[in-house]
Write a protein that holds these residues in place. Sequence first.
Motif, PDB file in Angstrom:
ATOM      1  N   ALA B  20       0.666  -3.753 -18.646  1.00 32.81           N
ATOM      2  CA  ALA B  20       1.242  -2.444 -19.011  1.00 32.81           C
ATOM      3  C   ALA B  20       1.296  -1.538 -17.789  1.00 32.81           C
ATOM      4  O   ALA B  20       2.281  -0.817 -17.572  1.00 32.81           O
ATOM      5  N   GLU B  21       0.236  -1.587 -16.971  1.00 33.52           N
ATOM      6  CA  GLU B  21       0.220  -0.728 -15.782  1.00 33.52           C
ATOM      7  C   GLU B  21       1.272  -1.183 -14.774  1.00 33.52           C
ATOM      8  O   GLU B  21       2.045  -0.365 -14.258  1.00 33.52           O
ATOM      9  N   LEU B  22       1.324  -2.501 -14.516  1.00 35.11           N
ATOM     10  CA  LEU B  22       2.294  -3.017 -13.542  1.00 35.11           C
ATOM     11  C   LEU B  22       3.730  -2.739 -13.985  1.00 35.11           C
ATOM     12  O   LEU B  22       4.568  -2.334 -13.183  1.00 35.11           O
ATOM     13  N   GLU B  23       3.997  -2.952 -15.279  1.00 32.40           N
ATOM     14  CA  GLU B  23       5.363  -2.710 -15.795  1.00 32.40           C
ATOM     15  C   GLU B  23       5.731  -1.235 -15.703  1.00 32.40           C
ATOM     16  O   GLU B  23       6.843  -0.879 -15.301  1.00 32.40           O
ATOM     17  N   SER B  24       4.774  -0.371 -16.086  1.00 34.97           N
ATOM     18  CA  SER B  24       5.059   1.066 -16.104  1.00 34.97           C
ATOM     19  C   SER B  24       5.315   1.580 -14.692  1.00 34.97           C
ATOM     20  O   SER B  24       6.205   2.400 -14.473  1.00 34.97           O
ATOM     21  N   LEU B  25       4.523   1.094 -13.724  1.00 36.43           N
ATOM     22  CA  LEU B  25       4.709   1.537 -12.348  1.00 36.43           C
ATOM     23  C   LEU B  25       6.006   0.982 -11.769  1.00 36.43           C
ATOM     24  O   LEU B  25       6.695   1.663 -11.011  1.00 36.43           O
ATOM     25  N   ALA B  26       6.349  -0.258 -12.151  1.00 38.66           N
ATOM     26  CA  ALA B  26       7.615  -0.836 -11.689  1.00 38.66           C
ATOM     27  C   ALA B  26       8.778   0.004 -12.204  1.00 38.66           C
ATOM     28  O   ALA B  26       9.696   0.359 -11.457  1.00 38.66           O
ATOM     29  N   ASP B  27       8.716   0.351 -13.473  1.00 33.13           N
ATOM     30  CA  ASP B  27       9.760   1.167 -14.092  1.00 33.13           C
ATOM     31  C   ASP B  27       9.870   2.521 -13.380  1.00 33.13           C
ATOM     32  O   ASP B  27      10.965   3.025 -13.133  1.00 33.13           O
ATOM     33  N   LEU B  28       8.716   3.076 -13.049  1.00 32.02           N
ATOM     34  CA  LEU B  28       8.684   4.362 -12.357  1.00 32.02           C
ATOM     35  C   LEU B  28       9.353   4.272 -10.986  1.00 32.02           C
ATOM     36  O   LEU B  28       9.972   5.229 -10.519  1.00 32.02           O
ATOM     37  N   CYS B  29       9.234   3.123 -10.313  1.00 31.01           N
ATOM     38  CA  CYS B  29       9.856   2.918  -8.991  1.00 31.01           C
ATOM     39  C   CYS B  29      11.289   2.404  -9.121  1.00 31.01           C
ATOM     40  O   CYS B  29      11.926   2.111  -8.110  1.00 31.01           O
ATOM     41  N   GLY B  30      11.775   2.230 -10.338  1.00 28.82           N
ATOM     42  CA  GLY B  30      13.114   1.688 -10.529  1.00 28.82           C
ATOM     43  C   GLY B  30      13.207   0.216 -10.164  1.00 28.82           C
ATOM     44  O   GLY B  30      14.268  -0.269  -9.780  1.00 28.82           O
ATOM     45  N   LEU B  31      12.102  -0.510 -10.267  1.00 35.44           N
ATOM     46  CA  LEU B  31      12.090  -1.934  -9.924  1.00 35.44           C
ATOM     47  C   LEU B  31      12.240  -2.775 -11.179  1.00 35.44           C
ATOM     48  O   LEU B  31      11.575  -2.542 -12.175  1.00 35.44           O
ATOM     49  N   ASP B  32      13.104  -3.779 -11.089  1.00 37.93           N
ATOM     50  CA  ASP B  32      13.290  -4.687 -12.215  1.00 37.93           C
ATOM     51  C   ASP B  32      12.536  -5.971 -11.883  1.00 37.93           C
ATOM     52  O   ASP B  32      12.985  -6.767 -11.058  1.00 37.93           O
ATOM     53  N   ILE B  33      11.382  -6.162 -12.492  1.00 43.43           N
ATOM     54  CA  ILE B  33      10.526  -7.286 -12.131  1.00 43.43           C
ATOM     55  C   ILE B  33      10.474  -8.319 -13.240  1.00 43.43           C
ATOM     56  O   ILE B  33      10.362  -7.984 -14.418  1.00 43.43           O
ATOM     57  N   ASP B  34      10.581  -9.575 -12.840  1.00 48.30           N
ATOM     58  CA  ASP B  34      10.528 -10.679 -13.798  1.00 48.30           C
ATOM     59  C   ASP B  34       9.067 -11.031 -14.080  1.00 48.30           C
ATOM     60  O   ASP B  34       8.360 -11.500 -13.202  1.00 48.30           O
ATOM     61  N   PHE B  35       8.630 -10.765 -15.308  1.00 46.47           N
ATOM     62  CA  PHE B  35       7.228 -11.028 -15.674  1.00 46.47           C
ATOM     63  C   PHE B  35       7.050 -12.391 -16.346  1.00 46.47           C
ATOM     64  O   PHE B  35       5.997 -12.656 -16.918  1.00 46.47           O
ATOM     65  N   SER B  36       8.084 -13.252 -16.305  1.00 42.83           N
ATOM     66  CA  SER B  36       7.997 -14.507 -17.067  1.00 42.83           C
ATOM     67  C   SER B  36       6.874 -15.417 -16.571  1.00 42.83           C
ATOM     68  O   SER B  36       6.348 -16.221 -17.323  1.00 42.83           O
ATOM     69  N   THR B  37       6.468 -15.278 -15.302  1.00 44.85           N
ATOM     70  CA  THR B  37       5.380 -16.126 -14.811  1.00 44.85           C
ATOM     71  C   THR B  37       4.030 -15.415 -14.845  1.00 44.85           C
ATOM     72  O   THR B  37       3.032 -15.946 -14.376  1.00 44.85           O
ATOM     73  N   TYR B  38       4.025 -14.198 -15.383  1.00 44.00           N
ATOM     74  CA  TYR B  38       2.768 -13.433 -15.453  1.00 44.00           C
ATOM     75  C   TYR B  38       1.814 -14.120 -16.420  1.00 44.00           C
ATOM     76  O   TYR B  38       2.177 -14.453 -17.543  1.00 44.00           O
ATOM     77  N   ASN B  39       0.586 -14.354 -15.973  1.00 43.64           N
ATOM     78  CA  ASN B  39      -0.409 -15.028 -16.798  1.00 43.64           C
ATOM     79  C   ASN B  39      -1.630 -14.121 -16.971  1.00 43.64           C
ATOM     80  O   ASN B  39      -2.318 -13.801 -16.010  1.00 43.64           O
ATOM     81  N   GLU B  40      -1.881 -13.744 -18.218  1.00 47.28           N
ATOM     82  CA  GLU B  40      -2.978 -12.822 -18.555  1.00 47.28           C
ATOM     83  C   GLU B  40      -4.340 -13.319 -18.051  1.00 47.28           C
ATOM     84  O   GLU B  40      -5.201 -12.531 -17.672  1.00 47.28           O
ATOM     85  N   GLU B  41      -4.509 -14.644 -18.008  1.00 46.86           N
ATOM     86  CA  GLU B  41      -5.798 -15.229 -17.643  1.00 46.86           C
ATOM     87  C   GLU B  41      -6.068 -15.196 -16.139  1.00 46.86           C
ATOM     88  O   GLU B  41      -7.188 -15.401 -15.701  1.00 46.86           O
ATOM     89  N   SER B  42      -5.032 -15.010 -15.359  1.00 45.81           N
ATOM     90  CA  SER B  42      -5.164 -15.140 -13.907  1.00 45.81           C
ATOM     91  C   SER B  42      -5.117 -13.788 -13.210  1.00 45.81           C
ATOM     92  O   SER B  42      -4.381 -12.898 -13.619  1.00 45.81           O
ATOM     93  N   PRO B  43      -5.910 -13.627 -12.137  1.00 46.57           N
ATOM     94  CA  PRO B  43      -5.832 -12.377 -11.372  1.00 46.57           C
ATOM     95  C   PRO B  43      -4.669 -12.392 -10.373  1.00 46.57           C
ATOM     96  O   PRO B  43      -4.517 -11.453  -9.605  1.00 46.57           O
TER      97      PRO B  43
END
Lengths: 133, 435
Positions: B20-43
């Motif tokens: 949620a934080e990464l997406e919200s900050l990306a949106d704030l910067c106008g960045l369109d980021i692909d989160f399809s490889t984002y894994n909740e378990e991994s840092p």
Amino acid sequence: MKLLTSNFLKCSVKACDNSNENFPLRYDANCQLQQDESIDCNPEFLINILERVDWNALVQVASDLGNKSLPPQKPELSPGDDLTDDDLAIIRDMHSLLIQTSIVEGQMSCRNCGHVYYIKNGIPNLLLPPHLA
Amino acid sequence: MMSKKYLVYMAHVNVNFRRAELESLADLCGLDIDFSTYNEESPFFVVDLPDDTQASKWIKRSVLSKAIYEYWGEGKNLEELHESIKSQPFHEHYKQLYRQDSFKFEFETYRGSAKANRVEQIETFVYLGFQGKIDMKKPDQIYAIVEEYKPVSDNVGSTVPEKMFFGRLVQRSDRHAMEVYDLKKRPYKGTTSFEAELSLASANIAQVKPGSIMYDPFAGTGSFLSAGGHYGALVIGSDIDGRMIRGKGAAHNISSNFKYYGDSIQFLDVLTMDFTHNALRSNLKIDTILCDPPYGIREGIKVLGAKDPEKYIGKEEVEIHGKKSYLHRDYIPAKKPYSLDNLLDDLLQYASEGLAIGGRLAFWMPTANDENVETVIPLHSCLELKYNCVQEFHKWSRRLLVYENKGPDFKGEDNTGIKRAVSNFRDRYFANFNK
């Protein structure tokens, strides 16, 4: 309570929302003012804030408090990104008035219903008695 | 569009809030980021971005990330890592770019620590051919080997990493703000003060913007005001309990906290005010509402008005010293209990009217874990629910609910007015959640 806040506050009484007289509140001429020079001016920040200021209300409140020197129209900054010396002078004046000036003690009242609100130790109290809540 | 590979290295805490934080900050910067490889378990999160400037802008404010690196390669061990680095199409290009820069190497380890000789390990990178001098204090470039370990058991750590990344540091996050805003060091705080890490992360998820206006209608000791001020908003708070916002003298109040943080210009005011009898003018557009409503553990929920109205009939006529008693400076108005459901309905309604379109409402809501009923999330037809991030405790949990004001045309689902809470959270809390 900073002078800028007076530009955001109306009467808490819901019934007064139907009147045009509930904003700004009327400030008692005996309000005790304080100037805090330690707050530095940030021009960019102030320009943002100035956009939100209801100028007529500010003129009225300043006048309630004895400052009749504000121009009738909101001062306009020169177009373009660069700030001129005139712009900076306006920003400094506005910073001094809106951010550095605060009301420490005093009272304000609704120009519609007449209810009185107190400012104590710099904090306005906008609570209402049961018959107005 | 040209893009480059980057590695985001996150703190492995509050994992339910990271995306949620990464997406919200990306949106704030106008960045369109692909989160399809984002894994909740991994840092780790490997991601494509246009350039370093964008990468830096994105992670600079993040509290739940540690840093973002230009990605050079990855492997299960050092040999594989080197193979990976050498095989990357950008390998030669990167080597040329930073050849003459001064540099140093850093190690980051996740869930373990190495026994390996670090100097020997660094020497294995000699093929990169860096000509610049090694500078431990102010290097032009910092290269990092980021290692992931898998602990042998709960008590026994591992000394051999099972995954290694190599990258060039682009930007460290804002995670150090946690130390700055740590409650232990805060001049004024109280029992309801909110911890630094999640209050800063909440401000990020709520997209608090520099130069905007943020309002906390349940300001208490001002935890969220501090977080909002840190991210550059002009903050205003209110609370029905004047004692909380007054503090304990000029050196121990909300204003003194702002002075301590060097954020005085961000702090507008705190008002003694009942949120449900609001004195902020209705045409003042607020950009963000961020708060932790009183859900009744430490503070019962109260609004203005008489609990027993009959007792107050005619009281408005009472005079003291020739003046109506309720107009005296030290008059204390009556308050009555209110339900959390009603308060949250009011909050959503207020947000739908007071927030600028696109502005966010973010607040915390508690729920008991053991109820065999679904938690009902408050919904309003003008507000889009963006996030519902849960923080689990032993017998209860609290969640950060984040909404975006879409305006009346949104016509979203609405459950205003229905009874959501099954039982009083305060009662359950004090009964230790035993029925």
